[in-house]
Design an enzyme around this catalytic site. Structure first.
Site, short mmCIF file in Angstrom:
data_model
loop_
_atom_site.label_atom_id
_atom_site.label_comp_id
_atom_site.label_asym_id
_atom_site.label_seq_id
_atom_site.Cartn_x
_atom_site.Cartn_y
_atom_site.Cartn_z
N TYR A 35 54.45 -38.70 59.16
CA TYR A 35 54.78 -37.34 58.71
C TYR A 35 54.84 -37.29 57.18
O TYR A 35 54.28 -36.39 56.54
CB TYR A 35 56.13 -36.94 59.31
CG TYR A 35 56.59 -35.57 58.94
CD1 TYR A 35 56.09 -34.45 59.59
CD2 TYR A 35 57.56 -35.38 57.94
CE1 TYR A 35 56.53 -33.17 59.25
CE2 TYR A 35 58.00 -34.11 57.60
CZ TYR A 35 57.48 -33.01 58.26
OH TYR A 35 57.92 -31.75 57.92
N GLY B 130 59.62 -20.98 59.16
CA GLY B 130 58.79 -19.77 59.08
C GLY B 130 59.54 -18.56 59.63
O GLY B 130 59.49 -17.47 59.06
N GLY C 117 53.14 -20.63 60.41
CA GLY C 117 54.20 -21.33 61.15
C GLY C 117 55.41 -20.43 61.38
O GLY C 117 56.55 -20.90 61.37
#
Ligand code: GDP
Length: 320
Positions: free
Chosen positions: A136, A16, A10
């Site tokens: 999520y 990231g 990511g």
């Protein structure tokens, strides 16, 4: 740590990207990254092949499909599938390839809607989740628990960090799908430029949120991956929260917007309060360093540079 082969999953995302910047700043030579065109983390066979070929020694799992309250609520199927698939494929492939260490990133939305404040790590799974980001949260809880169980059963050092609401470079400024802070920075900026008399903020303005600069999170991540016996999961935050109404006034001040602010109570508030107990990570020797107002001013400057260079503020790759 910096001499090891470190795969940052990511790396095009906000977290990231910050981890890669920090690793490179520390002189790391073997930072492995893979674009989605070469590695789709939702495809198990591809992930297994990647790990078998690259054999990373540390994995930092910062890949996620993310979004604010509206995006989470509107696309729950995409949020649960992508986040579950990416977590499950990466954790299992890392184990199969003999990766000794993996840090999984989640979010404080894994905690119950009415968790005690500040939220301790022990609040996990003690009562129902907030419905606006349940999809999520469930995917992130599954990933965190996978790491805990793989560590328990297989003896691999897989562990997790749960950051609070983030801000800073690389954020998603989509008007509807972003989180509150970038959404307000953009809205107040556009209102200033267009000399609009009123800016609308969603909800009642009463919910309280905590904001951590993503560079502070990157420092915390690299600190955690060097601990001999890290907690299975640990909060990363500042321990300080602010009401959304006060945040709106602060953003207006930083941007230089002098018009009115109104609240649209037809929009959801989400969790009433979210503030993390950071005593566990503090005990391991980490503390946030970036003052909120300073971080906000820098973030606005980054936003303006994007505008000055004539670049369209891009959608987060996760939502594009
Ligand atoms: P949450 O922390 O998961 O609820 O995520 P958000 O960052 O999306 O929202 C935080 C709070 O800010 C919620 O109470 C929202 O209703 C409120 N909010 C106010 N204006 C906005 C906006 O323009 N965008 C977003 N995403 N939230 C807003």
């Amino acid at each position: 740590m910096i001499e090891k082969r470190i795969f940052v999953a990511g790396h095009r995302g906000m977290v990231g990207g910050a981890v890669v910047r920090r690793l490179k700043g520390l002189g790391a030579q073997s930072v492995l990254t893979a674009d989605r065109s070469t590695l789709d983390l939702c495809r198990q066979a591809d992930v297994e092949r990647y790990f078998a070929a690259e054999r990373p020694e540390i994995v930092i799992f910062a890949a996620a499909k993310v979004g604010g309250i509206h995006a989470n609520h509107t696309y729950p199927a995409q949020f649960i599938y992508d986040n579950l698939a990416m977590a499950s494929n990466t954790i299992h492939a890392a184990y199969q390839a003999g990766v000794p260490r993996l840090l999984f990133l989640g979010s404080t939305c894994i905690y119950p809607r009415l968790a005690p404040q500040p939220i301790p790590e022990s609040a996990l799974l003690t009562s129902p989740l907030e419905t606006t980001n349940e999809a999520y949260a469930l995917a992130k809880i599954a990933g965190l628990k996978m790491c805990q169980f793989y560590r328990q059963q297989y003896g691999v050092l897989f562990h997790s960090a749960m950051p609070t609401n983030l801000y800073g470079p690389g954020d998603n400024y989509h008007p509807q799908d972003s989180h509150v802070l970038p959404a307000l920075l953009r809205r107040f900026h556009e209102a200033k430029v267009q000399q609009l008399p009123v800016v609308t903020v969603w909800g009642s303005g009463r919910p309280r949120r905590e904001f951590l600069h993503v560079d502070d999170l990157a420092a915390a991540i690299l600190h955690l991956v060097q601990l001999d016996n890290p907690p299975d999961w640990v909060n990363v935050g500042t321990g300080v929260d602010i009401a959304i109404a006060d945040l709106a006034h602060l953003v207006a001040e930083v941007v230089g917007y002098t018009g009115q602010i109104e609240f649209d109570t037809s929009k959801p508030d989400g969790t009433p309060v979210k503030r993390t107990d950071i005593s566990l990570i503090q005990q391991t020797g980490w503390n946030p360093q970036i003052d909120f107002r300073t971080g906000l001013q820098q973030t606005y400057e980054d936003f303006l540079q994007g505008q000055v260079r004539g670049l369209e503020i891009p959608l987060s790759p996760a939502l594009a």
